[in-house]
Design a protein around this motif. Structure first.
Motif, PDB file in Angstrom:
ATOM      1  N   GLU A 184      10.988  -1.102 -11.202  1.00 45.45           N
ATOM      2  CA  GLU A 184      10.485  -1.207  -9.835  1.00 45.45           C
ATOM      3  C   GLU A 184       9.452  -0.117  -9.620  1.00 45.45           C
ATOM      4  O   GLU A 184       9.582   0.991 -10.136  1.00 45.45           O
ATOM      5  N   ARG A 185       8.463  -0.454  -8.819  1.00 46.06           N
ATOM      6  CA  ARG A 185       7.363   0.481  -8.552  1.00 46.06           C
ATOM      7  C   ARG A 185       6.924   0.318  -7.109  1.00 46.06           C
ATOM      8  O   ARG A 185       6.692  -0.803  -6.651  1.00 46.06           O
ATOM      9  N   THR A 186       6.805   1.414  -6.387  1.00 45.09           N
ATOM     10  CA  THR A 186       6.255   1.396  -5.035  1.00 45.09           C
ATOM     11  C   THR A 186       4.763   1.670  -5.136  1.00 45.09           C
ATOM     12  O   THR A 186       4.346   2.638  -5.784  1.00 45.09           O
ATOM     13  N   ILE A 187       3.973   0.822  -4.483  1.00 52.14           N
ATOM     14  CA  ILE A 187       2.523   0.951  -4.518  1.00 52.14           C
ATOM     15  C   ILE A 187       2.018   1.039  -3.085  1.00 52.14           C
ATOM     16  O   ILE A 187       2.378   0.214  -2.239  1.00 52.14           O
ATOM     17  N   ALA A 188       1.175   2.031  -2.819  1.00 51.79           N
ATOM     18  CA  ALA A 188       0.638   2.250  -1.477  1.00 51.79           C
ATOM     19  C   ALA A 188      -0.567   1.340  -1.254  1.00 51.79           C
ATOM     20  O   ALA A 188      -1.715   1.782  -1.190  1.00 51.79           O
ATOM     21  N   ALA A 189      -0.272   0.048  -1.166  1.00 62.20           N
ATOM     22  CA  ALA A 189      -1.313  -0.957  -0.940  1.00 62.20           C
ATOM     23  C   ALA A 189      -0.642  -2.204  -0.376  1.00 62.20           C
ATOM     24  O   ALA A 189       0.561  -2.419  -0.590  1.00 62.20           O
ATOM     25  N   PRO A 190      -1.394  -3.036   0.323  1.00 59.49           N
ATOM     26  CA  PRO A 190      -0.811  -4.242   0.914  1.00 59.49           C
ATOM     27  C   PRO A 190      -0.295  -5.234  -0.143  1.00 59.49           C
ATOM     28  O   PRO A 190      -0.846  -5.342  -1.242  1.00 59.49           O
ATOM     29  N   LEU A 191       0.734  -5.930   0.224  1.00 61.63           N
ATOM     30  CA  LEU A 191       1.381  -6.925  -0.624  1.00 61.63           C
ATOM     31  C   LEU A 191       0.380  -7.904  -1.245  1.00 61.63           C
ATOM     32  O   LEU A 191       0.411  -8.156  -2.459  1.00 61.63           O
ATOM     33  N   GLU A 192      -0.504  -8.453  -0.444  1.00 61.43           N
ATOM     34  CA  GLU A 192      -1.449  -9.459  -0.924  1.00 61.43           C
ATOM     35  C   GLU A 192      -2.369  -8.907  -2.014  1.00 61.43           C
ATOM     36  O   GLU A 192      -2.692  -9.607  -2.974  1.00 61.43           O
ATOM     37  N   ARG A 193      -2.789  -7.651  -1.884  1.00 65.44           N
ATOM     38  CA  ARG A 193      -3.661  -7.039  -2.882  1.00 65.44           C
ATOM     39  C   ARG A 193      -2.908  -6.829  -4.201  1.00 65.44           C
ATOM     40  O   ARG A 193      -3.416  -7.116  -5.279  1.00 65.44           O
ATOM     41  N   VAL A 194      -1.687  -6.321  -4.113  1.00 67.67           N
ATOM     42  CA  VAL A 194      -0.891  -6.073  -5.313  1.00 67.67           C
ATOM     43  C   VAL A 194      -0.596  -7.389  -6.033  1.00 67.67           C
ATOM     44  O   VAL A 194      -0.734  -7.486  -7.257  1.00 67.67           O
ATOM     45  N   PHE A 195      -0.239  -8.423  -5.278  1.00 68.06           N
ATOM     46  CA  PHE A 195       0.022  -9.735  -5.863  1.00 68.06           C
ATOM     47  C   PHE A 195      -1.219 -10.255  -6.593  1.00 68.06           C
ATOM     48  O   PHE A 195      -1.128 -10.677  -7.755  1.00 68.06           O
ATOM     49  N   ALA A 196      -2.362 -10.215  -5.935  1.00 66.42           N
ATOM     50  CA  ALA A 196      -3.596 -10.736  -6.537  1.00 66.42           C
ATOM     51  C   ALA A 196      -3.961  -9.976  -7.810  1.00 66.42           C
ATOM     52  O   ALA A 196      -4.329 -10.589  -8.824  1.00 66.42           O
ATOM     53  N   LEU A 197      -3.856  -8.656  -7.788  1.00 67.23           N
ATOM     54  CA  LEU A 197      -4.183  -7.870  -8.977  1.00 67.23           C
ATOM     55  C   LEU A 197      -3.216  -8.143 -10.125  1.00 67.23           C
ATOM     56  O   LEU A 197      -3.595  -8.076 -11.290  1.00 67.23           O
ATOM     57  N   ASP A 249       3.245   3.055   6.726  1.00 74.01           N
ATOM     58  CA  ASP A 249       3.162   4.460   7.105  1.00 74.01           C
ATOM     59  C   ASP A 249       1.993   4.556   8.080  1.00 74.01           C
ATOM     60  O   ASP A 249       0.846   4.757   7.672  1.00 74.01           O
ATOM     61  N   THR A 250       2.271   4.365   9.362  1.00 79.17           N
ATOM     62  CA  THR A 250       1.197   4.306  10.356  1.00 79.17           C
ATOM     63  C   THR A 250       0.471   5.633  10.503  1.00 79.17           C
ATOM     64  O   THR A 250      -0.718   5.657  10.821  1.00 79.17           O
ATOM     65  N   ALA A 251       1.142   6.737  10.249  1.00 74.80           N
ATOM     66  CA  ALA A 251       0.497   8.047  10.364  1.00 74.80           C
ATOM     67  C   ALA A 251      -0.634   8.177   9.341  1.00 74.80           C
ATOM     68  O   ALA A 251      -1.660   8.782   9.603  1.00 74.80           O
ATOM     69  N   ARG A 252      -0.418   7.609   8.148  1.00 76.67           N
ATOM     70  CA  ARG A 252      -1.440   7.685   7.095  1.00 76.67           C
ATOM     71  C   ARG A 252      -2.212   6.389   6.939  1.00 76.67           C
ATOM     72  O   ARG A 252      -3.120   6.302   6.117  1.00 76.67           O
ATOM     73  N   GLY A 253      -1.830   5.349   7.693  1.00 71.00           N
ATOM     74  CA  GLY A 253      -2.528   4.068   7.613  1.00 71.00           C
ATOM     75  C   GLY A 253      -2.299   3.341   6.292  1.00 71.00           C
ATOM     76  O   GLY A 253      -3.192   2.656   5.793  1.00 71.00           O
ATOM     77  N   ILE A 254      -1.113   3.505   5.708  1.00 74.30           N
ATOM     78  CA  ILE A 254      -0.822   2.920   4.390  1.00 74.30           C
ATOM     79  C   ILE A 254       0.190   1.790   4.538  1.00 74.30           C
ATOM     80  O   ILE A 254       1.206   1.943   5.204  1.00 74.30           O
ATOM     81  N   HIS A 255      -0.118   0.686   3.889  1.00 70.27           N
ATOM     82  CA  HIS A 255       0.832  -0.423   3.766  1.00 70.27           C
ATOM     83  C   HIS A 255       1.388  -0.364   2.357  1.00 70.27           C
ATOM     84  O   HIS A 255       0.637  -0.200   1.400  1.00 70.27           O
ATOM     85  N   GLY A 256       2.693  -0.494   2.231  1.00 72.70           N
ATOM     86  CA  GLY A 256       3.291  -0.371   0.913  1.00 72.70           C
ATOM     87  C   GLY A 256       3.865  -1.666   0.395  1.00 72.70           C
ATOM     88  O   GLY A 256       4.182  -2.585   1.153  1.00 72.70           O
ATOM     89  N   THR A 257       3.993  -1.722  -0.929  1.00 69.31           N
ATOM     90  CA  THR A 257       4.561  -2.879  -1.612  1.00 69.31           C
ATOM     91  C   THR A 257       5.553  -2.392  -2.657  1.00 69.31           C
ATOM     92  O   THR A 257       5.267  -1.449  -3.398  1.00 69.31           O
ATOM     93  N   LEU A 258       6.688  -3.055  -2.709  1.00 76.16           N
ATOM     94  CA  LEU A 258       7.632  -2.837  -3.796  1.00 76.16           C
ATOM     95  C   LEU A 258       7.389  -3.934  -4.822  1.00 76.16           C
ATOM     96  O   LEU A 258       7.484  -5.119  -4.512  1.00 76.16           O
ATOM     97  N   MET A 259       7.015  -3.531  -6.027  1.00 80.03           N
ATOM     98  CA  MET A 259       6.773  -4.467  -7.119  1.00 80.03           C
ATOM     99  C   MET A 259       7.947  -4.358  -8.084  1.00 80.03           C
ATOM    100  O   MET A 259       8.325  -3.262  -8.495  1.00 80.03           O
ATOM    101  N   ARG A 260       8.502  -5.507  -8.446  1.00 84.16           N
ATOM    102  CA  ARG A 260       9.680  -5.540  -9.326  1.00 84.16           C
ATOM    103  C   ARG A 260       9.374  -6.442 -10.524  1.00 84.16           C
ATOM    104  O   ARG A 260       8.892  -7.565 -10.365  1.00 84.16           O
TER     105      ARG A 260
END
Length: 157
Positions: free
Chosen positions: A7-20, A103-114
């Motif tokens: 499992e890996r947490t990535i500081a990027a939106p779900l749709e971007r991680v999926f596409a990549l 993380d609204t303070a930093r403007g980050i959307h996260g994704t858990l990739m498994r």
């Protein structure tokens, strides 16, 4: 059959991680240390349901070819791929993605990739020994390398 989960947490939106994750160029970049290249099938861009790609790479000083089929695509939550021709007796990889709270303070959307990987080397009992002593660790390192590259690209966009 051998099995492991990463499992890996990535500081990027779900749709971007999926596409990549479906982008063959990202995969080739992540496997540069193994001189991996595309020998046949999808040669650029994003794979889709039913697509195949044949990877040609060097592992343990030996050139291998493996043809994978992409299936069960459920955008942007997951997909699977499996070897349809290559060095393993069986190889399956299930990719799943889920959104993490922003993380609204930093403007980050996260994704858990498994990543869930099931594999079996050929040659029966000898293959099981190879899987336990060598192949499992080798595959974990490969998937971690791939995920490092994918995370770096997703987080910089």
């Amino acid at each position: 059959m051998s099995f492991f989960v990463l499992e890996r947490t990535i500081a990027a939106p779900l749709e971007r991680v999926f596409a990549l994750s479906l982008d063959v160029g990202v995969h080739v970049d992540s496997m540069a240390a193994h001189d991996e290249r595309i020998a046949d099938g999808v040669r650029a861009g994003r794979m889709a349901e039913g697509d195949t790609v044949t990877w040609d790479a060097r592992h343990f000083g030996i050139r291998f070819r493996m043809t994978s089929l992409v299936f069960d695509v459920d955008e942007p939550h997951g997909f699977s791929d499996r070897q349809i021709r290559g060095p393993f007796a069986e190889f399956r990889h299930r990719h799943t993605f889920s959104s993490l709270p922003a993380d609204t303070a930093r403007g980050i959307h996260g994704t858990l990739m498994r990543d869930e990987i099931e594999f079996r080397s050929p040659f029966g009992p000898l293959g099981r020994i190879v899987d336990a002593l060598v192949m499992r660790r080798h595959l974990i390192r490969l998937i971690e390398q791939r995920n490092d590259t994918l995370a770096a690209q997703a987080e910089q966009s």
